[in-house]
Structures are given as structure tokens and as C-alpha cells.
Design a protein around this motif. Sequence first.
Motif, PDB file in Angstrom:
ATOM      1  N   THR A  74      96.392  23.723  51.602  1.00 18.72           N
ATOM      2  CA  THR A  74      96.409  23.170  52.959  1.00 18.72           C
ATOM      3  C   THR A  74      94.998  23.244  53.545  1.00 18.72           C
ATOM      4  O   THR A  74      94.363  24.295  53.481  1.00 18.72           O
ATOM      5  CB  THR A  74      97.359  23.997  53.855  1.00 18.72           C
ATOM      6  N   PRO A  75      94.490  22.141  54.104  1.00 18.59           N
ATOM      7  CA  PRO A  75      93.163  22.202  54.728  1.00 18.59           C
ATOM      8  C   PRO A  75      93.134  23.221  55.869  1.00 18.59           C
ATOM      9  O   PRO A  75      94.080  23.325  56.643  1.00 18.59           O
ATOM     10  CB  PRO A  75      92.948  20.785  55.256  1.00 18.59           C
ATOM     11  N   ILE A  76      92.030  23.968  55.930  1.00 19.40           N
ATOM     12  CA  ILE A  76      91.860  25.002  56.950  1.00 19.40           C
ATOM     13  C   ILE A  76      90.536  24.774  57.663  1.00 19.40           C
ATOM     14  O   ILE A  76      89.487  24.652  57.025  1.00 19.40           O
ATOM     15  CB  ILE A  76      91.865  26.415  56.326  1.00 19.40           C
ATOM     16  N   ILE A  77      90.617  24.718  58.990  1.00 23.13           N
ATOM     17  CA  ILE A  77      89.415  24.651  59.821  1.00 23.13           C
ATOM     18  C   ILE A  77      89.360  25.939  60.634  1.00 23.13           C
ATOM     19  O   ILE A  77      90.314  26.285  61.323  1.00 23.13           O
ATOM     20  CB  ILE A  77      89.432  23.433  60.769  1.00 23.13           C
ATOM     21  N   ILE A  78      88.227  26.625  60.528  1.00 21.15           N
ATOM     22  CA  ILE A  78      88.030  27.872  61.277  1.00 21.15           C
ATOM     23  C   ILE A  78      87.004  27.626  62.370  1.00 21.15           C
ATOM     24  O   ILE A  78      85.983  26.994  62.134  1.00 21.15           O
ATOM     25  CB  ILE A  78      87.552  29.000  60.340  1.00 21.15           C
ATOM     26  N   ALA A  91      83.846  32.567  55.468  1.00 27.04           N
ATOM     27  CA  ALA A  91      84.949  31.635  55.693  1.00 27.04           C
ATOM     28  C   ALA A  91      85.055  30.634  54.541  1.00 27.04           C
ATOM     29  O   ALA A  91      86.154  30.369  54.037  1.00 27.04           O
ATOM     30  CB  ALA A  91      84.758  30.901  57.021  1.00 27.04           C
ATOM     31  N   PHE A  92      83.931  30.100  54.101  1.00 26.41           N
ATOM     32  CA  PHE A  92      83.952  29.152  52.985  1.00 26.41           C
ATOM     33  C   PHE A  92      84.321  29.842  51.676  1.00 26.41           C
ATOM     34  O   PHE A  92      85.042  29.277  50.858  1.00 26.41           O
ATOM     35  CB  PHE A  92      82.619  28.424  52.859  1.00 26.41           C
ATOM     36  N   ASN A  97      87.949  24.928  54.694  1.00 22.67           N
ATOM     37  CA  ASN A  97      87.369  23.622  54.404  1.00 22.67           C
ATOM     38  C   ASN A  97      86.279  23.245  55.396  1.00 22.67           C
ATOM     39  O   ASN A  97      85.357  22.506  55.062  1.00 22.67           O
ATOM     40  CB  ASN A  97      88.457  22.543  54.437  1.00 22.67           C
ATOM     41  N   GLU A  98      86.419  23.715  56.623  1.00 21.70           N
ATOM     42  CA  GLU A  98      85.463  23.402  57.686  1.00 21.70           C
ATOM     43  C   GLU A  98      85.278  24.633  58.563  1.00 21.70           C
ATOM     44  O   GLU A  98      86.169  25.468  58.674  1.00 21.70           O
ATOM     45  CB  GLU A  98      85.956  22.248  58.563  1.00 21.70           C
ATOM     46  N   PHE A  99      84.128  24.707  59.212  1.00 21.48           N
ATOM     47  CA  PHE A  99      83.798  25.797  60.125  1.00 21.48           C
ATOM     48  C   PHE A  99      83.177  25.148  61.356  1.00 21.48           C
ATOM     49  O   PHE A  99      82.180  24.440  61.236  1.00 21.48           O
ATOM     50  CB  PHE A  99      82.812  26.746  59.453  1.00 21.48           C
ATOM     51  N   ARG A 112      86.977  15.763  62.192  1.00 23.94           N
ATOM     52  CA  ARG A 112      87.068  16.631  61.006  1.00 23.94           C
ATOM     53  C   ARG A 112      88.491  16.680  60.458  1.00 23.94           C
ATOM     54  O   ARG A 112      88.698  16.714  59.248  1.00 23.94           O
ATOM     55  CB  ARG A 112      86.561  18.023  61.340  1.00 23.94           C
ATOM     56  N   ILE A 113      89.481  16.690  61.336  1.00 22.94           N
ATOM     57  CA  ILE A 113      90.879  16.657  60.890  1.00 22.94           C
ATOM     58  C   ILE A 113      91.143  15.367  60.128  1.00 22.94           C
ATOM     59  O   ILE A 113      91.711  15.380  59.039  1.00 22.94           O
ATOM     60  CB  ILE A 113      91.850  16.786  62.091  1.00 22.94           C
TER      61      ILE A 113
END
Length: 127
Positions: A74-78, A91-92, A97-99, A112-113
Motif C-alpha cells: 500500500t502506498p504510504i505518504i509520511i 522513512a524511505f 513512498n513519499e515524504f 502526490r496521491i
Amino acid sequence: MKISLSEDNELLRKSLSFFLQANGFEVDQFSNGKEALDAISEKEYDIILTDINMPGASGLEIANHVRTELLRDTPIIIFTSINVEQTELDAFEIGANEFIPKPVSPQVLLVRIKKLLGANARAVTSV
């Protein structure tokens, strides 16, 4: 499309949730990392958005749980207000996937989503 949004700042959480819902997403909100972990373990989400510093469990713990325990991609954005390069690298390393640094721009977050979800996200937001 279903989003898990974990953020302990109530104003930011509610405003991001409102913005994402207005763009066609279904959003489950959590102010506590433990509550988010429980929900993520029980439900499938299309994308996970999480702050790093939260009560109960951190965003890094959530990302690690999704990757190592649940074995999901599942894509994760922090996002976080911590301006430390090592935090972003951690985090990476864990599988984000993104910060995105705070303050979080809703428009940047949406881009980004869409990038992470591809054609499925474009279809939702054009409804």
C-alpha cells in the motif's frame, strides 16, 4: 478510493480530510497511531497518510508494520514538521513512498496521491 489519515493535529487532520473527501476519496481519520494500526490491520486502504510523531504509535511504526507484518505494498505518504534529513531517510528505508514536510499543502498532497495511485485516482477525482 479509501484513505487512512493519521494526524494528531485536529485542525490539520480535519482540513485534509475535508479536502480529500471533496476530491472524491473516502477518508478514515485517526488522531492516534495505535488506532490507525488497528484499522490498517483490519481493512485494506488504497493509500496511507501518516504523521511521524503521534501518540500510540509513530508514523514510522505504522509504515514498518504495513511492510513487515502485513506484507502490503500500500502506498504510504509520511508528513512531519521534523526537519531532519535522517528522519526522511529512515522513512524511505522503512518503506514510505513519499515524504512531505509540514505545513502540508493539500494541493501538493493531492498531486502526490494521484501520482502514487495512477489512473484509479484520476477517475475518482474527476467524478
